[in-house]
Write a protein that holds these residues in place. Sequence first.
Motif, short mmCIF file in Angstrom:
data_model
loop_
_atom_site.label_atom_id
_atom_site.label_comp_id
_atom_site.label_asym_id
_atom_site.label_seq_id
_atom_site.Cartn_x
_atom_site.Cartn_y
_atom_site.Cartn_z
N ILE A 170 0.84 -1.19 0.00
CA ILE A 170 0.00 0.00 0.00
C ILE A 170 0.88 1.24 0.00
N THR A 177 -0.30 8.86 -0.21
CA THR A 177 0.27 10.04 -0.87
C THR A 177 -0.65 11.23 -0.69
N THR A 224 -4.49 10.11 -0.17
CA THR A 224 -5.00 8.98 -0.94
C THR A 224 -4.24 7.73 -0.55
N THR A 267 -3.45 3.93 -1.58
CA THR A 267 -3.49 3.09 -2.77
C THR A 267 -3.06 1.68 -2.42
N LYS A 296 -1.63 -1.35 -4.02
CA LYS A 296 -0.85 -1.55 -5.25
C LYS A 296 -1.31 -2.80 -6.02
N ASP A 335 -3.55 -0.87 -9.73
CA ASP A 335 -3.56 -0.06 -8.52
C ASP A 335 -4.99 0.36 -8.20
N GLN A 336 -5.33 0.42 -6.91
CA GLN A 336 -6.66 0.83 -6.47
C GLN A 336 -6.52 1.99 -5.49
N PRO A 337 -6.69 3.23 -5.97
CA PRO A 337 -6.56 4.40 -5.08
C PRO A 337 -7.89 4.74 -4.40
N PHE A 338 -7.80 5.19 -3.14
CA PHE A 338 -8.98 5.56 -2.36
C PHE A 338 -8.72 6.90 -1.66
N SER A 339 -9.51 7.91 -2.01
CA SER A 339 -9.42 9.19 -1.31
C SER A 339 -9.87 9.00 0.13
#
Length: 177
Positions: A45, A48, A67, A69, A71, A121-125
């Motif tokens: 993970i 950032t 955020t 993420t 990976k 990749d799975q980004p989450f705010s």
Amino acid sequence: MKKKTLALVLALTLLVAGVVGSTLAWLTDQTAEVKNTFTVGDINIGLTETTTDYKMVPGNTIAKDPTVTVKANSEACWLFVKVTESTDLKDFITYAIAEGWTALPGVDGVYYREVPASAADQPFSVLKGDAVTVNSDVTKEMLTAKDFANPTLTFKAYAVQKDNVASASDAWAKVNP
């Protein structure tokens, strides 16, 4: 003579048995090899944020985009974010957590989500609208008071495998620092 004849008959019998025996074929079979290779699963993970300038002006919205993420090629996981506020943050700043995060019952400031395995990749705010708002009732006197300390909002992310971990509470117990 009898001994010679008997020896000759035995020799011929052995010769015939050898010739017949070598021409018989046995029915046989075998399977292909099955090889099991055990690989190591992993979770990677990142946390950032692109914005870094946070000047407080009463009523202003400040871009703030932490955020988390997961990976690519990570295992399915429980993903957590811990949000830590300085003591006086609520006197100055308001914010909301982005959709998809659930407050972990009984643990202040910890939110979680379940994340499936993915090749991307799975980004989450973390924050709703990737922003915080300065309270409109903040005054210059508050910001210049002798005992004023700049308020802080800190984020830290954690992840634990989803397999063999029954609940978010169990997962948090495995990563809780």
